[in-house]
Design a protein around this motif. Sequence first.
Motif, short mmCIF file in Angstrom:
data_model
loop_
_atom_site.label_atom_id
_atom_site.label_comp_id
_atom_site.label_asym_id
_atom_site.label_seq_id
_atom_site.Cartn_x
_atom_site.Cartn_y
_atom_site.Cartn_z
N LYS A 18 -11.77 -30.16 29.39
CA LYS A 18 -11.43 -29.12 30.37
C LYS A 18 -12.53 -28.92 31.39
O LYS A 18 -12.29 -28.44 32.49
CB LYS A 18 -11.15 -27.80 29.64
CG LYS A 18 -9.97 -27.86 28.69
CD LYS A 18 -9.78 -26.53 27.99
CE LYS A 18 -8.64 -26.58 26.99
NZ LYS A 18 -8.44 -25.30 26.29
N PHE A 29 3.43 -29.38 24.78
CA PHE A 29 2.06 -29.12 24.34
C PHE A 29 2.03 -28.52 22.93
O PHE A 29 1.16 -28.88 22.12
CB PHE A 29 1.36 -28.19 25.33
CG PHE A 29 -0.02 -27.81 24.89
CD1 PHE A 29 -1.07 -28.71 24.98
CD2 PHE A 29 -0.27 -26.55 24.35
CE1 PHE A 29 -2.35 -28.37 24.56
CE2 PHE A 29 -1.54 -26.20 23.93
CZ PHE A 29 -2.58 -27.11 24.05
N GLU A 85 -4.67 -28.10 30.39
CA GLU A 85 -4.59 -29.15 29.38
C GLU A 85 -3.98 -30.41 30.00
O GLU A 85 -2.93 -30.36 30.64
CB GLU A 85 -3.73 -28.71 28.19
CG GLU A 85 -4.34 -27.59 27.37
CD GLU A 85 -5.48 -28.07 26.49
OE1 GLU A 85 -5.76 -29.29 26.48
OE2 GLU A 85 -6.09 -27.23 25.81
N PHE A 123 -5.88 -29.57 17.08
CA PHE A 123 -6.99 -30.46 17.46
C PHE A 123 -8.17 -30.30 16.50
O PHE A 123 -9.33 -30.16 16.91
CB PHE A 123 -7.41 -30.20 18.91
CG PHE A 123 -6.30 -30.36 19.90
CD1 PHE A 123 -5.88 -31.62 20.29
CD2 PHE A 123 -5.64 -29.26 20.43
CE1 PHE A 123 -4.84 -31.78 21.20
CE2 PHE A 123 -4.60 -29.40 21.33
CZ PHE A 123 -4.19 -30.67 21.71
N ARG A 125 -7.20 -36.10 24.54
CA ARG A 125 -7.26 -34.78 25.19
C ARG A 125 -8.43 -34.76 26.16
O ARG A 125 -9.59 -34.81 25.75
CB ARG A 125 -7.43 -33.69 24.13
CG ARG A 125 -7.36 -32.27 24.66
CD ARG A 125 -7.75 -31.29 23.58
NE ARG A 125 -7.40 -29.92 23.91
CZ ARG A 125 -7.81 -28.86 23.22
NH1 ARG A 125 -8.58 -29.03 22.15
NH2 ARG A 125 -7.45 -27.65 23.58
N ILE A 176 -3.15 -34.34 28.67
CA ILE A 176 -3.10 -35.09 27.42
C ILE A 176 -2.33 -36.38 27.61
O ILE A 176 -1.28 -36.41 28.28
CB ILE A 176 -2.44 -34.24 26.30
CG1 ILE A 176 -3.30 -33.00 26.02
CG2 ILE A 176 -2.23 -35.06 25.03
CD1 ILE A 176 -2.63 -32.00 25.11
N GLU A 235 -0.06 -29.86 19.78
CA GLU A 235 -1.03 -28.99 19.12
C GLU A 235 -0.76 -28.90 17.63
O GLU A 235 -1.68 -28.96 16.81
CB GLU A 235 -1.00 -27.61 19.77
CG GLU A 235 -2.09 -26.67 19.29
CD GLU A 235 -2.04 -25.33 20.01
OE1 GLU A 235 -3.10 -24.81 20.37
OE2 GLU A 235 -0.91 -24.82 20.21
#
Length: 673
Positions: free
Chosen positions: A369, A328, A405, A338, A366, A407, A332
């Motif tokens: 959430k 991750f 998360e 992002f 992504r 992805i 990132e």
Amino acid sequence: MKLKNFFQIFWFVLVGFIVVSAQECGRTGSFIPGDGYDTNRGLILSSLASDVSARGGFFNGSIGQGPDRVYALGMCIQGAEPDVCSKCIDHASNVLLDRCPNQTEGLNWPEVRILCMVRYSNRSFFGSLKAEPHFHSPNQDDIRYNSTVFDQVWGDLARRMIASATLPSSKRKYYAADIASLSLTSFQIIYALMQCTPDLSLEDCNICLTQSVSNYESCCYGKQGGIVYRASCVFRWELYPFSEAFSGITLEPPPEAPAGNVTNKKGSETISIGIFKAIVIQTAIIIIFLVLLALGFFIYRRRKSCRALGSQGSSTEIPVIHSLQYDFKAIEAATNKFSERNLIGQGGFGDVFKAVLNGREVAVKRLSKTSGQGGREFKNEAVLVAKLQHRNLVRLFGFCVQEDEKILVYEFVPNKSLDYFLFVRDYSADPSSIQGQLNWKTRYNIIGGIARGVLYLHQDSRLRVIHRDLKASNILLSANMNPKISDFGLATIFRMEQTRGNTNRIAGTYAYMSPEYAMHGQFSMKSDIYSFGVLVLEIISGKKNSGVYQMDETSTAGNLVTYAWRLWINGSPLELVDPAIGRNYQSNEVTRCIHIALLCIQENPDDRPLLSNIILMLGSNTSTLPAPCLPGSFPRSRQELVHVSEGLESNESTGRPTTYSFNDVSITDLEPR
């Protein structure tokens, strides 16, 4: 999948990497890459695997006309399982496309374990004997038996099989599988199979097989098995069973072996050396596979950056493959946390960012959430897309899960989505400059590419996949405008024998939904084909199906489907063509595409053609297409579609009242899979 099928596919894939194909690229003619012949060759070879598998292991046909006409044939040996046959034909076709870049003739047996054959030419060869060239591949081990007795038994078996394969009264016709036993230093069984292409005459089949037996005796005498194959027939024999064609053949009880024989018996069953070796090899493969699986599981358990979605409560698990897992923090950093500057798209379940990971450009999806459906969509898409590989599908590079998360990492497709070029979402841009990039040739190639991608999902992949959300925004365009189908979050996997499914919760985009799905929750390959038909109309017209269109002041407004239907029954289909295309197109080709689209959007799913037939229709300008019936749609009044003078009013008996309105929003109600 049966265990024997697994071994067949595993062996096919393994040997395919280490064995040189037996192939021939003709020297009698060539074509210019990208011309009509090249296009037709690609079309017929791309659909050959599904055609051969669907017709029991043999198919021949042609596409195109004049100098652009391509004749093609595919055949699998008797007993090959359908999925193994399909993979072999697909592999053989791809090899020919790669290694015969501009030759008008090609022949390929893809590997020496002899599962299938593919052949194409610019001249009709159906029913004609092609004796040369021939290829042979003997086993490396020598016969260690009494050669006189072995030669007599082997010769009698070969002669008996040729007679059986070419006997006019034979129900099997054109092939023979048989076995023979001999008792030498040990009891042994000989397995042999002969097969001609079913379009060959019995006389020519006899000639072909007789020559193959003679070829083997000349090149490979004294070996423990082997193959001779040519364009019109194949002959193979081994000391172990290599085809399901032997399953129905019985053998008389073996004679008592002489003293000193080395046998391996359990009760009255005898295991030959060849079978014993095969068992040992397959056992070793299983052990290696289990060791690798255990090692992968151990590595997975040690990873701290990404963990399993055990809390999501799905029975479908993401394959834990080391090469697919991303950290991750690396994602990132690659997206600059992002940043909006890296944002390239927004979908129903989250945002998409451009990034560079491991030295290559990627698209990072992504998931939101706050989306209650995110976990299911993530697992569905990750598990599904990782198993699908086709040039007209977006490729999944990997995924990551860390806390909340979720992805996905895809290949980066630079030219945005098809709807951007068709409908110009960026209204600050010049519409003519954007839509003008889609000339008719480009649009026609996009239609063909989407068709090939959906055909792969429906028939040629390891899974039968119903996409359920085919639409312009889910078609991405590569640098050379090659279409790639994306967004498998709503896709459903069918069993190979399954033809349709039902749901009480509808998912997808209304403007592209078939009536039976939108009204009754029934989905199948034919519901995807309906969506494809809508897509074709949008590509041709540059208009959204969800828009409102009216032919004149006397007609009732309708959507694109009803508008196209009115133009068709009024004899003016070319009025549908996007003005941005200009006049640089072939009217018969455009009309044919509109005709195909109307066949795809017919109300009765059974009337809609399969993708394999659609691809043939797209590539042929000579075949006659059936007249389309009333389309399925959601206009305010179905009566407006009736054209009394054409006798269509009888179809209104199937009409249903509708209360749906069109919009471009993807609805995301989910149902258990």
